[in-house]
Design an enzyme around this catalytic site. Structure first.
Site, PDB file in Angstrom:
ATOM      1  N   ASP A  29       0.855  -1.190   0.000  1.00 57.92           N
ATOM      2  CA  ASP A  29       0.000   0.000   0.000  1.00 57.92           C
ATOM      3  C   ASP A  29       0.892   1.242   0.000  1.00 57.92           C
ATOM      4  O   ASP A  29       1.891   1.317   0.721  1.00 57.92           O
ATOM      5  CB  ASP A  29      -0.911  -0.009   1.232  1.00 57.92           C
ATOM      6  CG  ASP A  29      -2.069   0.960   1.093  1.00 57.92           C
ATOM      7  OD1 ASP A  29      -3.212   0.492   0.986  1.00 57.92           O
ATOM      8  OD2 ASP A  29      -1.820   2.195   1.091  1.00 57.92           O
ATOM      9  N   ASN A  85     -12.639  -3.264   2.723  1.00 58.12           N
ATOM     10  CA  ASN A  85     -13.559  -2.130   2.819  1.00 58.12           C
ATOM     11  C   ASN A  85     -14.506  -2.202   1.627  1.00 58.12           C
ATOM     12  O   ASN A  85     -14.062  -2.375   0.483  1.00 58.12           O
ATOM     13  CB  ASN A  85     -12.776  -0.813   2.786  1.00 58.12           C
ATOM     14  CG  ASN A  85     -11.896  -0.636   4.000  1.00 58.12           C
ATOM     15  OD1 ASN A  85     -12.234  -1.075   5.105  1.00 58.12           O
ATOM     16  ND2 ASN A  85     -10.742  -0.010   3.816  1.00 58.12           N
ATOM     17  N   HIS A  98     -10.309  -5.184  -3.349  1.00 61.43           N
ATOM     18  CA  HIS A  98      -8.955  -5.368  -2.804  1.00 61.43           C
ATOM     19  C   HIS A  98      -9.050  -5.796  -1.350  1.00 61.43           C
ATOM     20  O   HIS A  98      -9.939  -5.373  -0.620  1.00 61.43           O
ATOM     21  CB  HIS A  98      -8.112  -4.102  -2.939  1.00 61.43           C
ATOM     22  CG  HIS A  98      -8.747  -2.859  -2.399  1.00 61.43           C
ATOM     23  ND1 HIS A  98      -9.736  -2.173  -3.081  1.00 61.43           N
ATOM     24  CD2 HIS A  98      -8.553  -2.178  -1.246  1.00 61.43           C
ATOM     25  CE1 HIS A  98     -10.108  -1.123  -2.369  1.00 61.43           C
ATOM     26  NE2 HIS A  98      -9.411  -1.106  -1.233  1.00 61.43           N
TER      27      HIS A  98
HETATM   28  P1  5GP Z   1      -9.754   1.572   0.323  1.00 64.94           P
HETATM   29  O1  5GP Z   1      -9.981   2.796   1.161  1.00 64.94           O
HETATM   30  O2  5GP Z   1     -10.370   1.675  -1.034  1.00 64.94           O
HETATM   31  O3  5GP Z   1     -10.100   0.290   1.034  1.00 64.94           O
HETATM   32  O4  5GP Z   1      -8.190   1.459   0.164  1.00 64.94           O
HETATM   33  C1  5GP Z   1      -7.492   1.856  -0.963  1.00 64.94           C
HETATM   34  C2  5GP Z   1      -6.034   1.735  -0.618  1.00 64.94           C
HETATM   35  O5  5GP Z   1      -5.299   1.854  -1.806  1.00 64.94           O
HETATM   36  C3  5GP Z   1      -5.531   2.809   0.344  1.00 64.94           C
HETATM   37  O6  5GP Z   1      -4.986   2.193   1.502  1.00 64.94           O
HETATM   38  C4  5GP Z   1      -4.502   3.569  -0.472  1.00 64.94           C
HETATM   39  O7  5GP Z   1      -3.394   3.976   0.286  1.00 64.94           O
HETATM   40  C5  5GP Z   1      -4.119   2.572  -1.542  1.00 64.94           C
HETATM   41  N1  5GP Z   1      -3.718   3.184  -2.795  1.00 64.94           N
HETATM   42  C6  5GP Z   1      -4.419   4.140  -3.479  1.00 64.94           C
HETATM   43  N2  5GP Z   1      -3.765   4.465  -4.605  1.00 64.94           N
HETATM   44  C7  5GP Z   1      -2.646   3.692  -4.628  1.00 64.94           C
HETATM   45  C8  5GP Z   1      -1.569   3.581  -5.577  1.00 64.94           C
HETATM   46  O8  5GP Z   1      -1.521   4.250  -6.598  1.00 64.94           O
HETATM   47  N3  5GP Z   1      -0.590   2.688  -5.270  1.00 64.94           N
HETATM   48  C9  5GP Z   1      -0.626   1.910  -4.151  1.00 64.94           C
HETATM   49  N4  5GP Z   1       0.389   1.052  -3.959  1.00 64.94           N
HETATM   50  N5  5GP Z   1      -1.629   1.994  -3.256  1.00 64.94           N
HETATM   51  C10 5GP Z   1      -2.616   2.884  -3.489  1.00 64.94           C
END
Ligand code: 5GP
Length: 112
Positions: A29, A85, A98
Protein backbone atom coordinates in the site's frame (compact mmCIF):
# COMPACT_ATOMS: atom_id res chain seq x y z
CA UNK A 1 -15.34 0.35 -13.38
CA UNK A 2 -11.71 1.04 -14.26
CA UNK A 3 -9.53 2.46 -11.50
CA UNK A 4 -5.95 3.26 -10.54
CA UNK A 5 -5.50 -0.45 -9.75
CA UNK A 6 -6.14 -1.34 -13.40
CA UNK A 7 -3.17 0.90 -14.25
CA UNK A 8 -1.04 -0.97 -11.70
CA UNK A 9 -2.13 -4.31 -13.23
CA UNK A 10 -1.17 -3.03 -16.69
CA UNK A 11 2.15 -1.66 -15.30
CA UNK A 12 1.22 1.85 -16.44
CA UNK A 13 2.09 3.13 -12.99
CA UNK A 14 4.68 1.58 -10.68
CA UNK A 15 3.97 -0.44 -7.56
CA UNK A 16 6.06 -2.49 -5.16
CA UNK A 17 4.78 -5.88 -6.31
CA UNK A 18 5.10 -8.81 -3.90
CA UNK A 19 3.31 -11.46 -5.93
CA UNK A 20 1.84 -11.80 -9.39
CA UNK A 21 0.11 -14.68 -11.12
CA UNK A 22 -2.53 -15.09 -13.81
CA UNK A 23 -5.39 -14.28 -11.42
CA UNK A 24 -4.17 -11.72 -8.89
CA UNK A 25 -1.56 -9.23 -7.80
CA UNK A 26 -0.17 -8.30 -4.37
CA UNK A 27 1.62 -5.00 -3.80
CA UNK A 28 2.51 -2.69 -0.92
CA UNK A 29 0.00 0.00 0.00
CA UNK A 30 1.32 3.45 -0.91
CA UNK A 31 0.11 4.84 2.45
CA UNK A 32 0.85 2.07 4.95
CA UNK A 33 -1.14 1.99 8.19
CA UNK A 34 1.03 -0.68 9.81
CA UNK A 35 4.68 -1.81 9.50
CA UNK A 36 3.49 -4.33 6.89
CA UNK A 37 0.54 -3.24 4.75
CA UNK A 38 -0.10 -4.74 1.36
CA UNK A 39 -3.08 -5.22 -0.94
CA UNK A 40 -4.20 -8.28 -2.85
CA UNK A 41 -6.38 -7.61 -5.88
CA UNK A 42 -7.89 -9.76 -8.61
CA UNK A 43 -6.76 -8.89 -12.12
CA UNK A 44 -10.40 -9.12 -13.17
CA UNK A 45 -12.17 -5.79 -12.78
CA UNK A 46 -14.56 -6.50 -9.90
CA UNK A 47 -15.74 -3.28 -8.25
CA UNK A 48 -16.21 -4.54 -4.71
CA UNK A 49 -17.04 -7.50 -2.55
CA UNK A 50 -20.69 -6.55 -3.10
CA UNK A 51 -20.29 -7.16 -6.84
CA UNK A 52 -19.06 -10.74 -6.70
CA UNK A 53 -20.67 -13.25 -9.03
CA UNK A 54 -20.79 -17.02 -8.72
CA UNK A 55 -17.96 -17.36 -11.25
CA UNK A 56 -15.68 -15.33 -8.98
CA UNK A 57 -15.39 -18.09 -6.40
CA UNK A 58 -11.98 -19.27 -7.60
CA UNK A 59 -10.73 -15.71 -8.03
CA UNK A 60 -11.48 -14.81 -4.43
CA UNK A 61 -10.08 -18.10 -3.21
CA UNK A 62 -6.82 -17.42 -5.02
CA UNK A 63 -6.64 -13.91 -3.55
CA UNK A 64 -6.94 -15.31 -0.03
CA UNK A 65 -4.32 -17.97 -0.67
CA UNK A 66 -1.96 -15.28 -1.97
CA UNK A 67 -2.71 -13.12 1.08
CA UNK A 68 -1.75 -15.99 3.35
CA UNK A 69 1.42 -16.81 1.38
CA UNK A 70 2.67 -13.22 1.19
CA UNK A 71 1.84 -12.59 4.86
CA UNK A 72 4.08 -15.53 5.78
CA UNK A 73 6.83 -14.25 3.44
CA UNK A 74 6.55 -10.83 5.10
CA UNK A 75 7.17 -12.45 8.49
CA UNK A 76 3.71 -11.92 9.98
CA UNK A 77 3.99 -15.03 12.14
CA UNK A 78 2.29 -13.36 15.13
CA UNK A 79 -0.84 -12.61 13.12
CA UNK A 80 -2.33 -9.93 10.96
CA UNK A 81 -5.64 -8.51 9.79
CA UNK A 82 -7.36 -8.89 6.41
CA UNK A 83 -9.94 -6.26 5.53
CA UNK A 84 -12.10 -5.61 2.48
CA UNK A 85 -13.56 -2.13 2.82
CA UNK A 86 -16.80 -2.31 0.85
CA UNK A 87 -18.75 0.58 -0.74
CA UNK A 88 -19.48 3.87 1.00
CA UNK A 89 -20.20 2.84 4.55
CA UNK A 90 -17.26 0.42 4.42
CA UNK A 91 -14.91 3.26 3.54
CA UNK A 92 -13.93 1.92 0.13
CA UNK A 93 -12.08 4.55 -1.91
CA UNK A 94 -10.77 2.56 -4.87
CA UNK A 95 -13.57 0.84 -6.82
CA UNK A 96 -11.63 -2.34 -7.56
CA UNK A 97 -11.97 -5.25 -5.11
CA UNK A 98 -8.96 -5.37 -2.80
CA UNK A 99 -7.98 -7.06 0.40
CA UNK A 100 -5.83 -5.11 2.84
CA UNK A 101 -3.38 -7.19 4.86
CA UNK A 102 -1.91 -5.36 7.82
CA UNK A 103 0.46 -6.55 10.49
CA UNK A 104 3.74 -6.06 12.28
CA UNK A 105 2.12 -4.37 15.28
CA UNK A 106 -0.69 -5.12 17.69
CA UNK A 107 -3.87 -3.94 15.98
CA UNK A 108 -6.79 -2.50 17.91
CA UNK A 109 -10.43 -3.49 17.58
CA UNK A 110 -12.98 -2.31 16.63
CA UNK A 111 -11.97 -0.05 13.75
CA UNK A 112 -13.61 3.36 13.61
P1 5GP B 1 -9.75 1.57 0.32
O1 5GP B 1 -9.98 2.80 1.16
O2 5GP B 1 -10.37 1.68 -1.03
O3 5GP B 1 -10.10 0.29 1.03
O4 5GP B 1 -8.19 1.46 0.16
C1 5GP B 1 -7.49 1.86 -0.96
C2 5GP B 1 -6.03 1.73 -0.62
O5 5GP B 1 -5.30 1.85 -1.81
C3 5GP B 1 -5.53 2.81 0.34
O6 5GP B 1 -4.99 2.19 1.50
C4 5GP B 1 -4.50 3.57 -0.47
O7 5GP B 1 -3.39 3.98 0.29
C5 5GP B 1 -4.12 2.57 -1.54
N1 5GP B 1 -3.72 3.18 -2.79
C6 5GP B 1 -4.42 4.14 -3.48
N2 5GP B 1 -3.76 4.47 -4.60
C7 5GP B 1 -2.65 3.69 -4.63
C8 5GP B 1 -1.57 3.58 -5.58
O8 5GP B 1 -1.52 4.25 -6.60
N3 5GP B 1 -0.59 2.69 -5.27
C9 5GP B 1 -0.63 1.91 -4.15
N4 5GP B 1 0.39 1.05 -3.96
N5 5GP B 1 -1.63 1.99 -3.26
C10 5GP B 1 -2.62 2.88 -3.49
Amino acid sequence: MSSIFSKIIRKEIPADILHEDDVCLAFRDINPQAPVHFLVIPKKEISSLADLEKDDELVVGRCLLVASKVAAEEGLHNGYRLIANTLGDGGQEVPHLHFHIMGGRKLTWPPG
